[in-house]
Structures are given as structure tokens and as C-alpha cells.
Design a protein around this motif. Structure first.
Motif, PDB file in Angstrom:
ATOM      1  N   GLY A 263     -15.925  11.619   2.342  1.00 22.26           N
ATOM      2  CA  GLY A 263     -14.841  12.594   2.163  1.00 22.26           C
ATOM      3  C   GLY A 263     -15.335  13.768   1.319  1.00 22.26           C
ATOM      4  N   ASP A 264     -14.828  14.953   1.604  1.00 20.25           N
ATOM      5  CA  ASP A 264     -15.360  16.152   0.945  1.00 20.25           C
ATOM      6  C   ASP A 264     -14.761  16.407  -0.440  1.00 20.25           C
ATOM      7  OD1 ASP A 264     -17.016  17.289   3.194  1.00 20.25           O
ATOM      8  OD2 ASP A 264     -15.089  17.051   4.200  1.00 20.25           O
ATOM      9  N   LEU A 265     -13.490  16.050  -0.625  1.00 20.89           N
ATOM     10  CA  LEU A 265     -12.815  16.484  -1.860  1.00 20.89           C
ATOM     11  C   LEU A 265     -13.217  15.711  -3.117  1.00 20.89           C
ATOM     12  CD1 LEU A 265      -9.444  17.298  -0.142  1.00 20.89           C
ATOM     13  CD2 LEU A 265     -11.039  18.925  -1.168  1.00 20.89           C
TER      14      LEU A 265
ATOM     15  N   LYS B 158       0.847  -1.199   0.000  1.00 27.00           N
ATOM     16  CA  LYS B 158       0.000   0.000   0.000  1.00 27.00           C
ATOM     17  C   LYS B 158       0.875   1.238   0.000  1.00 27.00           C
ATOM     18  CE  LYS B 158      -4.661  -0.387   1.165  1.00 27.00           C
ATOM     19  NZ  LYS B 158      -5.071   0.248  -0.050  1.00 27.00           N
ATOM     20  N   ILE B 159       0.341   2.288  -0.621  1.00 23.44           N
ATOM     21  CA  ILE B 159       0.991   3.596  -0.572  1.00 23.44           C
ATOM     22  C   ILE B 159       0.642   4.252   0.753  1.00 23.44           C
ATOM     23  CG2 ILE B 159       0.894   5.921  -1.584  1.00 23.44           C
ATOM     24  CD1 ILE B 159       2.454   3.910  -3.270  1.00 23.44           C
ATOM     25  N   LEU B 160       1.644   4.908   1.363  1.00 24.44           N
ATOM     26  CA  LEU B 160       1.398   5.711   2.572  1.00 24.44           C
ATOM     27  C   LEU B 160       1.617   7.175   2.202  1.00 24.44           C
ATOM     28  CD1 LEU B 160       0.950   5.927   5.678  1.00 24.44           C
ATOM     29  CD2 LEU B 160       3.435   5.738   5.918  1.00 24.44           C
ATOM     30  N   ALA B 161       0.564   7.987   2.401  1.00 26.63           N
ATOM     31  CA  ALA B 161       0.683   9.434   2.140  1.00 26.63           C
ATOM     32  C   ALA B 161       0.747  10.124   3.502  1.00 26.63           C
ATOM     33  CB  ALA B 161      -0.477   9.901   1.271  1.00 26.63           C
ATOM     34  N   GLY B 162      -0.326  10.787   3.918  1.00 25.46           N
ATOM     35  CA  GLY B 162      -0.310  11.440   5.235  1.00 25.46           C
ATOM     36  C   GLY B 162      -0.596  10.483   6.378  1.00 25.46           C
ATOM     37  N   GLY B 163      -1.112   9.304   6.052  1.00 25.82           N
ATOM     38  CA  GLY B 163      -1.363   8.278   7.062  1.00 25.82           C
ATOM     39  C   GLY B 163      -2.598   8.528   7.921  1.00 25.82           C
ATOM     40  N   GLN B 164      -3.335   9.592   7.663  1.00 23.52           N
ATOM     41  CA  GLN B 164      -4.441   9.953   8.562  1.00 23.52           C
ATOM     42  C   GLN B 164      -5.615   8.981   8.470  1.00 23.52           C
ATOM     43  OE1 GLN B 164      -3.981  12.569  10.876  1.00 23.52           O
ATOM     44  NE2 GLN B 164      -2.027  11.948  10.007  1.00 23.52           N
ATOM     45  N   SER B 165      -5.786   8.358   7.322  1.00 26.39           N
ATOM     46  CA  SER B 165      -6.829   7.335   7.194  1.00 26.39           C
ATOM     47  C   SER B 165      -6.228   5.938   7.265  1.00 26.39           C
ATOM     48  CB  SER B 165      -7.573   7.505   5.864  1.00 26.39           C
ATOM     49  OG  SER B 165      -8.225   8.753   5.847  1.00 26.39           O
ATOM     50  N   LEU B 166      -5.041   5.771   6.668  1.00 27.61           N
ATOM     51  CA  LEU B 166      -4.457   4.424   6.598  1.00 27.61           C
ATOM     52  C   LEU B 166      -3.974   3.936   7.968  1.00 27.61           C
ATOM     53  CD1 LEU B 166      -3.694   2.013   4.903  1.00 27.61           C
ATOM     54  CD2 LEU B 166      -1.585   3.180   4.238  1.00 27.61           C
ATOM     55  N   MET B 167      -3.331   4.804   8.745  1.00 29.03           N
ATOM     56  CA  MET B 167      -2.763   4.326  10.027  1.00 29.03           C
ATOM     57  C   MET B 167      -3.840   3.776  10.965  1.00 29.03           C
ATOM     58  SD  MET B 167       0.355   4.374   9.475  1.00 29.03           S
ATOM     59  CE  MET B 167       0.861   3.691  11.045  1.00 29.03           C
TER      60      MET B 167
ATOM     61  N   GLY C 105      -2.534  15.172   6.478  1.00 29.01           N
ATOM     62  CA  GLY C 105      -3.363  14.592   5.412  1.00 29.01           C
ATOM     63  C   GLY C 105      -3.113  15.291   4.087  1.00 29.01           C
ATOM     64  N   THR C 106      -3.223  14.534   2.997  1.00 28.90           N
ATOM     65  CA  THR C 106      -2.867  15.083   1.677  1.00 28.90           C
ATOM     66  C   THR C 106      -4.081  15.127   0.739  1.00 28.90           C
ATOM     67  OG1 THR C 106      -2.310  12.911   0.774  1.00 28.90           O
ATOM     68  CG2 THR C 106      -0.524  14.129   1.877  1.00 28.90           C
ATOM     69  N   PHE C 107      -3.962  16.015  -0.239  1.00 27.09           N
ATOM     70  CA  PHE C 107      -4.987  16.159  -1.287  1.00 27.09           C
ATOM     71  C   PHE C 107      -5.158  14.811  -2.009  1.00 27.09           C
ATOM     72  CE2 PHE C 107      -6.244  17.792  -5.581  1.00 27.09           C
ATOM     73  CZ  PHE C 107      -7.416  18.417  -5.189  1.00 27.09           C
TER      74      PHE C 107
HETATM   75  C1  LIG Z   1     -10.105  12.764  12.878  1.00 29.88           C
HETATM   76  C2  LIG Z   1     -10.204  12.818  11.370  1.00 29.88           C
HETATM   77  C3  LIG Z   1     -11.185  13.609  10.805  1.00 29.88           C
HETATM   78  C4  LIG Z   1     -11.298  13.686   9.409  1.00 29.88           C
HETATM   79  N1  LIG Z   1     -12.283  14.473   8.876  1.00 29.88           N
HETATM   80  C5  LIG Z   1     -12.401  14.541   7.529  1.00 29.88           C
HETATM   81  C6  LIG Z   1     -13.394  15.388   6.937  1.00 29.88           C
HETATM   82  O1  LIG Z   1     -14.137  16.099   7.604  1.00 29.88           O
HETATM   83  N2  LIG Z   1     -13.482  15.404   5.583  1.00 29.88           N
HETATM   84  C7  LIG Z   1     -12.642  14.655   4.782  1.00 29.88           C
HETATM   85  O2  LIG Z   1     -12.763  14.720   3.566  1.00 29.88           O
HETATM   86  N3  LIG Z   1     -11.686  13.866   5.317  1.00 29.88           N
HETATM   87  C8  LIG Z   1     -11.553  13.797   6.673  1.00 29.88           C
HETATM   88  N4  LIG Z   1     -10.561  13.002   7.207  1.00 29.88           N
HETATM   89  C9  LIG Z   1      -9.678  12.230   6.305  1.00 29.88           C
HETATM   90  C10 LIG Z   1      -8.453  13.083   5.961  1.00 29.88           C
HETATM   91  O3  LIG Z   1      -8.838  14.035   4.989  1.00 29.88           O
HETATM   92  C11 LIG Z   1      -7.293  12.229   5.402  1.00 29.88           C
HETATM   93  O4  LIG Z   1      -6.241  13.075   5.208  1.00 29.88           O
HETATM   94  C12 LIG Z   1      -7.526  11.559   4.070  1.00 29.88           C
HETATM   95  O5  LIG Z   1      -8.658  10.744   4.034  1.00 29.88           O
HETATM   96  C13 LIG Z   1      -6.386  10.618   3.699  1.00 29.88           C
HETATM   97  O6  LIG Z   1      -5.301  11.362   3.333  1.00 29.88           O
HETATM   98  P1  LIG Z   1      -3.860  10.862   3.755  1.00 29.88           P
HETATM   99  O7  LIG Z   1      -2.874  11.699   3.014  1.00 29.88           O
HETATM  100  O8  LIG Z   1      -3.739  10.850   5.237  1.00 29.88           O
HETATM  101  O9  LIG Z   1      -3.820   9.374   3.142  1.00 29.88           O
HETATM  102  P2  LIG Z   1      -3.374   7.999   3.789  1.00 29.88           P
HETATM  103  O10 LIG Z   1      -4.105   7.766   5.054  1.00 29.88           O
HETATM  104  O11 LIG Z   1      -1.897   7.893   3.841  1.00 29.88           O
HETATM  105  O12 LIG Z   1      -3.902   6.997   2.645  1.00 29.88           O
HETATM  106  C14 LIG Z   1      -5.285   6.767   2.449  1.00 29.88           C
HETATM  107  C15 LIG Z   1      -5.468   5.717   1.351  1.00 29.88           C
HETATM  108  O13 LIG Z   1      -5.155   6.275   0.074  1.00 29.88           O
HETATM  109  C16 LIG Z   1      -4.052   5.558  -0.527  1.00 29.88           C
HETATM  110  N5  LIG Z   1      -3.189   6.575  -1.117  1.00 29.88           N
HETATM  111  C17 LIG Z   1      -2.786   7.730  -0.516  1.00 29.88           C
HETATM  112  N6  LIG Z   1      -2.077   8.488  -1.369  1.00 29.88           N
HETATM  113  C18 LIG Z   1      -2.018   7.796  -2.532  1.00 29.88           C
HETATM  114  C19 LIG Z   1      -1.407   8.071  -3.795  1.00 29.88           C
HETATM  115  N7  LIG Z   1      -0.735   9.209  -4.038  1.00 29.88           N
HETATM  116  N8  LIG Z   1      -1.537   7.139  -4.768  1.00 29.88           N
HETATM  117  C20 LIG Z   1      -2.230   5.993  -4.544  1.00 29.88           C
HETATM  118  N9  LIG Z   1      -2.835   5.689  -3.374  1.00 29.88           N
HETATM  119  C21 LIG Z   1      -2.721   6.580  -2.380  1.00 29.88           C
HETATM  120  C22 LIG Z   1      -3.386   4.789   0.605  1.00 29.88           C
HETATM  121  O14 LIG Z   1      -2.753   3.607   0.136  1.00 29.88           O
HETATM  122  C23 LIG Z   1      -4.585   4.489   1.499  1.00 29.88           C
HETATM  123  O15 LIG Z   1      -5.288   3.370   1.005  1.00 29.88           O
HETATM  124  C24 LIG Z   1     -10.411  12.927   8.581  1.00 29.88           C
HETATM  125  C25 LIG Z   1      -9.415  12.131   9.161  1.00 29.88           C
HETATM  126  C26 LIG Z   1      -9.302  12.075  10.547  1.00 29.88           C
HETATM  127  C27 LIG Z   1      -8.224  11.218  11.137  1.00 29.88           C
END
Ligand SMILES: Cc1cc2nc3c(=O)[nH]c(=O)nc-3n(C[C@H](O)[C@H](O)[C@H](O)COP(=O)(O)OP(=O)(O)OC[C@H]3O[C@@H](n4cnc5c(N)ncnc54)[C@H](O)[C@@H]3O)c2cc1C
Length: 285
Positions: free
Chosen positions: A123-125, A29-38, A110-112
Motif C-alpha cells: 500500500g502506498d499511504l 471487524k471494522i468495515l470502512a470502504g470495503g475495497q480490501s476487506l470485501m 476506499g478510505t485514508f
Molecule cells: C483493484 C484495487 C486496486 C488497488 N490499488 C491500490 C494501490 O495502488 N495502492 C494502494 O495503496 N492501495 C490500493 N488498493 C487498496 C485500496 O487503497 C483500499 O481502499 C484500502 O486498502 C482499504 O481501504 P478501505 O477503506 O476500503 O478499507 P476496508 O477494506 O474496509 O478495510 C481494510 C482493513 O482495515 C480495517 N479498517 C478499516 N478502517 C478501519 C478503522 N478506521 N479502524 C480500524 N480498522 C479499520 C478493516 O477492518 C480491514 O481489516 C487497491 C484496491 C483494489 C480493490
């Protein structure tokens, strides 16, 4: 909870990342910001054999002007997107929506691209990318391809990305002058996921609506374009009456889920109310 064991790789280039992902096979799996994956790893709802961390690849954080479009790198953080002058000038809908995502701590990590690749229906985006007709740029060892937003979100937490593909960035058309944009979100508490959200962009010419783009969050397993609302606005006067009657079409073609936060009927009602509000806000900007 403690995640299952996995290999951890932190490549410095996109080429190295796609090679690592290809070598690691289907269970990486790809790890970006980890906010959902971790959290998923910690709950053992996901247990990949390997994590490919994109954090060292600086080029993936770039936001650049390409003329008629903006290129937003997949690893641009929510915080970076909100503050970026190009995003604020050309696609303020993205900046405004991202301000509603989570809390400052999550927005700093967290990343776009992570939010889009995760394809969470709440998710909003994703709805914003759909409303703006964004194009997703994807890389693998097999080469590059582009996926229009309309084809990217396939089902609940499922995108069109293949197991060996990395989302590298998103190309967003600049809408130019005459457009107003707004994201209307209904959430249980501040800084939470949308129960329903409406992404809206409207172009006015004098007092008439010339064009409208509307997409809905959490009204089905994937974001939905509200095409009937869009069609019923064309050429109509920009008035409260127009917006209210057009918004009645918002639930059409949707499959709103029923859960702890609300029944599907409640979500359908919210979609109507929030669409009218989003149109009013967008058309008066
Ligand atoms: C407390 C909390 C509240 C939140 N509230 C909201 C909210 O109100 N609205 C909202 O929209 N989101 C919300 N989120 C989610 C947040 O926006 C996360 O940042 C987002 O869902 C995942 O981004 P990330 O960079 O952390 O991805 P990660 O957690 O690192 O990855 C998420 C998934 O995407 C995959 N992935 C990531 N980047 C790539 C890439 N470049 N290519 C291929 N696969 C990829 C990973 O393998 C994984 O399966 C919330 C999260 C938390 C923890």
C-alpha cells in the motif's frame, strides 16, 4: 464466492461504534470502504462474526486545519483527500500519492484510514505517513490513545491497533515553506499496487539540503524509513551527484520480498533508482 455469515452493525456515532466493537469481541471487524476487506470475505480468507460499518459516522470524514497540523478523518475517501484544498496546500505528498492509488471506482469508496489500518506492505499511504511523522488517533471503550507512525506498522498486514480499537483519524504535521515532496512509484500496470515506492520530502536552503524525510514502500513487511539516505543528505549541495550517491544507501536495513513481480535483488535495485528520482523531483519543486 459468497462470504460466511456475519452480523452487520451500522452505528451512527463513534461511541456507539467502539461499544459495538467491544461487545462483538475478538472476531469482529471494522468495515470502512470495503475495497480490501470485501474481497477477503468473498474468498473466505477472513470470516469475522460481525462487521461494524463506519459509513454513517459523518464526523470521521472530516479534514480539518488544527494550526500546525492537519487532522484527516479515517473515513475520508481517497477521492476526497485528493481534492481537499487543505491537503493539497499543506501536505501535497498525500494528495499526489493518493492519485496513484488504484482506479477512480476504488478511490471513491476506499478510505485514508482503511488503507493505513490494512497495513499492506504494498500500500502506498503507510510510507507517506511514516515519512511525514504522522500520528494515529485511536479510540476504544478504554479511551483514546495516539500512536506515532513509526510504531503503527508492526509487520505484514499487522498494525499496532488492538482488536477493540478504531482508527478515528490521522494528525499530519504541516511542513511549511522550503519543502518539496514527491512519491515515486514503480508498478506493473497503471493503477496497481507498488512493486516499490519512495515517499520523499526535502527542505532546501539556497542550494543545500537542510532536511530530508524518506520512507520506502514494499521493501519489507512494513514501510521502512531510509535513515541512511536521510543522514547522507544533510548539508550537502542539492545536485544530481548528491542524490545518486545518497540513494545508494536506500536498500540498507530493508528486507525486500521476492515474489512474482520481482526478486528481492531487483527490488533493492529499484529502491536505489527510485530514491534518486524522488529526491530529484522533490528538491526541484
Ligand atoms: C483493484 C484495487 C486496486 C488497488 N490499488 C491500490 C494501490 O495502488 N495502492 C494502494 O495503496 N492501495 C490500493 N488498493 C487498496 C485500496 O487503497 C483500499 O481502499 C484500502 O486498502 C482499504 O481501504 P478501505 O477503506 O476500503 O478499507 P476496508 O477494506 O474496509 O478495510 C481494510 C482493513 O482495515 C480495517 N479498517 C478499516 N478502517 C478501519 C478503522 N478506521 N479502524 C480500524 N480498522 C479499520 C478493516 O477492518 C480491514 O481489516 C487497491 C484496491 C483494489 C480493490
Amino acid at each position: 464466492m459468497i462470504p460466511a455469515t456475519f452480523d452487520y452493525l451500522r452505528p451512527a456515532t463513534i461511541d456507539a461504534a467502539v461499544s459495538a466493537l467491544s461487545d462483538a469481541g475478538e472476531d469482529a471487524k471494522i468495515l470502512a470502504g470495503g475495497q480490501s476487506l470485501m474481497p477477503l470475505l468473498r474468498l473466505r480468507l477472513a470470516y469475522p462474526d460481525a462487521l461494524i460499518d463506519l459509513d454513517r459516522i459523518e464526523s470521521l470524514r472530516e479534514i480539518r486545519d488544527e494550526g500546525d497540523t492537519l487532522l484527516i478523518g479515517a473515513m475520508a475517501t481517497h477521492h476526497q483527500v485528493i481534492r481537499d484544498p487543505l491537503v493539497r496546500e499543506h501536505v501535497p505528498l498525500i494528495a499526489q500519492t493518493t492519485e496513484t492509488v488504484a482506479d477512480p471506482a476504488v478511490r471513491h469508496r476506499g478510505t485514508f484510514g482503511g488503507s493505513l489500518a490494512h497495513a499492506d506492505p504494498a500500500g502506498d499511504l503507510p510510507a507517506v505517513a511514516l515519512a511525514l511523522d504522522a500520528v494515529f488517533l485511536v479510540r476504544s471503550v478504554r479511551g483514546e490513545r495516539e500512536i506515532p507512525a513509526a510504531d503503527f506498522f508492526v509487520d505484514w498486514m499487522t498494525s499496532a491497533l488492538e482488536a477493540d480499537e478504531i482508527l478515528t483519524g490521522v494528525r499530519v504535521p504541516k511542513l511549511g515553506t522550503g519543502w518539496g515532496m514527491h512519491y515515486e512509484k514503480f508498478h506493473r500496470t497503471a493503477q496497481a499496487w507498488a512493486i516499490v515506492g519512495v515517499a520523499c520530502a526535502v527542505r532546501r536552503e539556497r542550494d543545500a539540503i537542510e532536511d530530508a524525510r524518506i520512507a520506502l514502500t514494499n521493501m519489507g513487511p512494513a514501510p521502512v524509513r531510509a535513515t541512511e539516505v536521510e543522514g547522507s543528505l544533510q548539508g550537502r549541495p542539492a545536485s544530481e551527484d548528491t542524490f545518486r550517491s545518497a540513494a545508494e544507501h536506500a536498500p540498507s536495513g530493508t528486507e525486500p520480498p521476492g515474489d512474482l513481480h520481482g526478486s528481492s535483488e531487483y527490488r533493492a535495485h529499484l529502491a536505489t533508482v527510485l530514491t534518486a528520482r524522488a529526491l530529484t523531483a522533490a528538491a526541484t519543486l
